[in-house]
Enzyme design. Structure first.
Site, PDB file in Angstrom:
ATOM      1  CG  ASP A 248      -1.946  -1.072   1.225  1.00 56.17           C
ATOM      2  OD1 ASP A 248      -2.201  -1.617   0.138  1.00 56.17           O
ATOM      3  OD2 ASP A 248      -2.500  -1.378   2.295  1.00 56.17           O
ATOM      4  CE  LYS A 270      -7.740  -0.678  -1.971  1.00 54.90           C
ATOM      5  NZ  LYS A 270      -8.458  -1.839  -1.424  1.00 54.90           N
ATOM      6  N   GLY A 301      -0.607  -1.530   5.411  1.00 55.33           N
ATOM      7  CA  GLY A 301      -0.427  -0.703   6.584  1.00 55.33           C
ATOM      8  C   GLY A 301      -1.325  -1.174   7.708  1.00 55.33           C
ATOM      9  N   GLY A 302      -0.820  -1.128   8.947  1.00 51.58           N
ATOM     10  CA  GLY A 302      -1.620  -1.568  10.086  1.00 51.58           C
ATOM     11  C   GLY A 302      -1.775  -3.072  10.110  1.00 51.58           C
ATOM     12  CG  ASP A 303      -4.371  -6.751  11.761  1.00 54.91           C
ATOM     13  OD1 ASP A 303      -3.537  -7.514  12.295  1.00 54.91           O
ATOM     14  OD2 ASP A 303      -5.467  -7.156  11.305  1.00 54.91           O
ATOM     15  CB  VAL A 306      -8.007  -3.640  11.765  1.00 51.06           C
ATOM     16  CG1 VAL A 306      -8.746  -2.420  12.336  1.00 51.06           C
ATOM     17  CG2 VAL A 306      -7.877  -4.720  12.832  1.00 51.06           C
ATOM     18  CG  MET A 383      -8.702   5.180   6.184  1.00 49.78           C
ATOM     19  SD  MET A 383      -9.088   3.837   5.057  1.00 49.78           S
ATOM     20  CE  MET A 383     -10.183   2.826   6.051  1.00 49.78           C
ATOM     21  N   GLY A 412       1.088   8.769  12.822  1.00 53.23           N
ATOM     22  CA  GLY A 412       1.374   8.133  14.103  1.00 53.23           C
ATOM     23  C   GLY A 412       2.538   7.168  14.044  1.00 53.23           C
TER      24      GLY A 412
END
Length: 491
Positions: A248, A270, A301-303, A306, A383, A412
Site C-alpha cells: 500500500d 490505495k 499498513g496496520g493490520d 482491521v 480514514m 502516528g
C-alpha cells in the site's frame, strides 16, 4: 557518514602499513590473514611484527616514511601517533587514488575497517561510519553469540553445490526456496552436529528430490503504522522470503527497506478517494504471481484484518486454490494511541473501545449513532480526515457532549508524528486550522484528554492555545540481547 559497503580481495596484493606499534600490529594481522602482501614501514617494530618480518610473512622498511613507499600499494593504513605525518600520507594517497585508512581519525579516512564476525567463508562486517567504533564492537560481540560457528562449514557446502543447484533450479524463486531448505533444515542441523558426510548426503538427497514448494503462495502481512520497530519477527521473515511485494501507499519507506533487496515491489496505491489500483486489480496481481510459482507478500499498513480488506483477499485466494497465510500487524488505533500517550481504555474514563471507519459517506448510514454517542467509551476512527465535519455533527445530534476530548494523530509512530487536541465541538474547525492530512487517526473520548499530560513521542500535542506540555521522553535501555531492547517511560 554514509559508507558504501565493500569486501575487498587483497590476496597477493600489496598493502602498506605505516607504523610499527601495537595498533599497526593488529591491522597487519588482519591483512596477512586476508592474504595481502604487507609492507610495514617504521623505524622500529613491535616484537611480533619483528618476528613476522624475520619469518618472511611481511616486508619491513626501516626508517621514516617516504612518498615512494606508496608506489605499488593498493591501499594504505596510517597507524602512527604523528598527525602531521598522517595528513601527508592522506594527501599523497589521494593524489595516487589510493584508499587510505587513518587509525582513530574517521574524518581523514577514505575507507574504514569494520568490526568483523568471521565465519569463513562467511564474513559479517559492522561499521558505524567511524562515528561510534565501540558501539560497532559491542554489536559484534552480541552477534558473535547468536551466530553458530558451523555457518562457515554450511556456506562451504553450499558453494560446492552451487553449479548443480543453478542447473537443477534455473528459476530464481525456486532456487531461493531450495537454499532456504538447505540452510534451515536437516542439512544445517547435521553440519552443526559435526557430521559433514551425513550433511553432504542429505544435501544430495534434497537436490535430487522434486521441489514440492515450487507452488506459489500469498502472505497477507500487517506492516503496522510506519515505525519499522513495530514489525513482528514473522512479518520480517515473510518480507525476506518474498519474490513479489504488493504494498500500500501508506507502508513506510523504512519498512520497505527491510524487505529483500531483489524482490519485485509493486505499489498498489490505495487511499481514500484515490484507488490507483482497484481491489479487483490487486486480486489479479496476486493470482498472476502466485500461479507463476512466486511467493507473494501483500503488505498492508496496520493490520490486514482491521479495515484492510484482508477478508476479501483471502476469500478470493481460497476461491482460486492459492495457499495463503496471515501475519497480523499492530493496527493504527493501538499504535497511534500508544505513541500519543493515550490509553484506549482506562478504569476511570473508558470501559470499551470501538474501531470505526469514516472511509466513505455511505458507511455513516450503517453506524449505530445513539450507541456511539454514549460516554465512557473510546472511538478510534480510521480514514476520517475528509469526513470529520459530518462525523462531528452526527455525534452532537445524538447527544455526545461538545466538551468530549479528541486527539487527531497524524503520521502516528513516525518521526513526523503530530497530535492535535481539542473538544468535539471544535473538531472540524481545529482540523482545518491545523491542516491535518492523511494518514491521521481520530481518537474521541474521555481518554483523549490524557494526550497532553502523558505524551512521550515526537512533538508536543497542539492544543487550542498552541503547543501543549513538552513530552517526557522515553529512556532507552540496551539490554542483554536484541529481544530485551525496550523503551521505558517513567510517568
Amino acid at each position: 557518514m554514509k559508507l558504501y559497503p565493500l569486501f575487498a580481495d587483497l590476496a597477493d596484493r600489496a598493502v602498506l602499513v605505516v607504523g610499527g606499534g601495537a595498533v599497526a600490529e593488529r591491522k597487519t594481522a588482519a591483512l596477512v590473514e586476508a592474504g595481502a602482501r604487507v609492507t610495514v614501514g617504521s623505524p622500529t617494530l613491535s616484537p611480533l611484527l619483528a618476528q613476522w618480518a624475520q619469518a618472511g610473512r611481511i616486508v619491513h622498511i626501516a626508517g621514516s616514511f617516504q612518498a615512494h613507499w606508496l608506489d605499488h600499494a593498493w591501499l594504505v593504513i596510517a597507524a602512527t601517533d604523528d598527525e602531521a605525518l598522517h595528513q601527508r600520507i592522506v594527501e599523497l594517497a589521494a593524489a595516487r587514488r589510493l584508499f587510505c585508512n587513518v587509525v582513530d581519525d574517521a574524518a581523514r579516512c577514505s575507507f574504514h575497517v569494520p568490526a568483523v564476525i568471521d565465519r569463513a567463508p562467511l564474513t559479517i562486517a559492522i561499521s558505524s561510519g567511524g562515528d561510534a567504533p565501540m558501539f560497532a564492537r559491542l554489536l559484534r560481540e552480541r552477534l558473535e553469540t547468536l551466530l553458530d560457528h558451523s555457518l562457515g562449514a554450511l556456506a562451504t557446502l553450499a558453494a560446492r553445490l552451487r553449479k548443480r543447484i543453478r542447473l537443477r533450479h534455473p528459476e530464481p524463486a525456486a532456487r531461493r526456496r531450495f537454499y532456504e531448505q538447505l540452510f534451515a533444515g536437516p542439512v544445517a542441523d547435521l553440519v552443526r552436529r559435526g557430521r559433514p558426510e551425513a550433511a553432504q548426503a542429505e544435501a544430495e538427497r534434497l537436490l535430487a528430490s522434486v521441489d514440492a514448494s515450487s507452488r506459489g503462495s500469498v502472505v497477507l502481512v500487517g506492516a503496522g503504522p510506519g515505525d519499522p520497530g513495530l514489525l513482528t519477527l514473522r512479518a520480517l521473515r515473510a518480507m525476506n522470503e518474498a519474490d513479489v511485494i504488493l504494498h500500500d501507499r501508506l507502508v513506510s519507506d523504512e519498512v520497505l527497506a527491510l524487505a529483500r533487496r531483489d524482490a519485485e515491489r509493486i505499489e498498489v496505491a490505495k487511499e481514500a478517494g484515490h484507488h490507483h489500483t482497484t481491489q479487483d486489480g490487486i486480486h489479479a496481481l496476486m493470482l498472476e504471481h502466485a500461479r507463476a510459482g512466486r511467493r507473494v507478500v501483500r503488505l498492508k499498513g496496520g493490520d490486514p484484518f482491521v479495515f484492510g480488506r484482508g477478508g476479501e483477499e483471502l476469500e478470493f485466494l481460497r476461491a482460486h486454490d492459492i495457499p495463503y497465510e496471515v501475519v497480523p500487524g499492530i493496527t493504527a488505533a493501538v499504535a497511534c494511541a500508544a505513541y500519543a500517550g493515550i490509553p484506549l481504555t482506562h478504569r476511570d474514563r473508558a470501559q470499551s473501545v470501538r474501531l470505526l471507519t469514516a472511509h466513505c459517506k455511505a458507511s455513516h448510514d450503517t453506524l449505530d449513532w445513539p450507541a456511539l454517542a454514549r460516554e465512557r467509551q473510546t472511538l478510534a476512527v480510521y480514514m476520517g480526515v475528509s469526513q470529520l465535519e459530518a462525523f462531528q455533527q452526527r455525534l452532537l445530534a445524538h447527544g455526545r457532549a461538545a466538551s468530549t476530548p479528541f486527539a487527531l494523530v497524524e503520521n502516528g509512530s513516525r518521526p513526523e508524528q503530530r497530535v492535535v487536541t481539542g473538544t468535539l465541538g471544535q473538531l472540524a474547525r481545529r482540523a482545518v486550522e491545523q491542516a491535518v492530512q492523511s494518514p491521521a487517526l481520530l481518537i474521541l473520548g474521555e481518554v483523549a484528554a490524557l494526550a497532553e499530560s502523558l505524551a512521550w513521542f515526537g512533538a508536543p500535542p497542539v492544543g487550542e492555545r498552541g503547543q501543549g506540555i513538552p513530552p517526557r521522553r522515553a529512556s532507552v535501555s540496551f539490554g542483554a540481547s536484541v529481544d530485551t531492547l525496550a523503551a521505558i517511560h517513567h510517568a
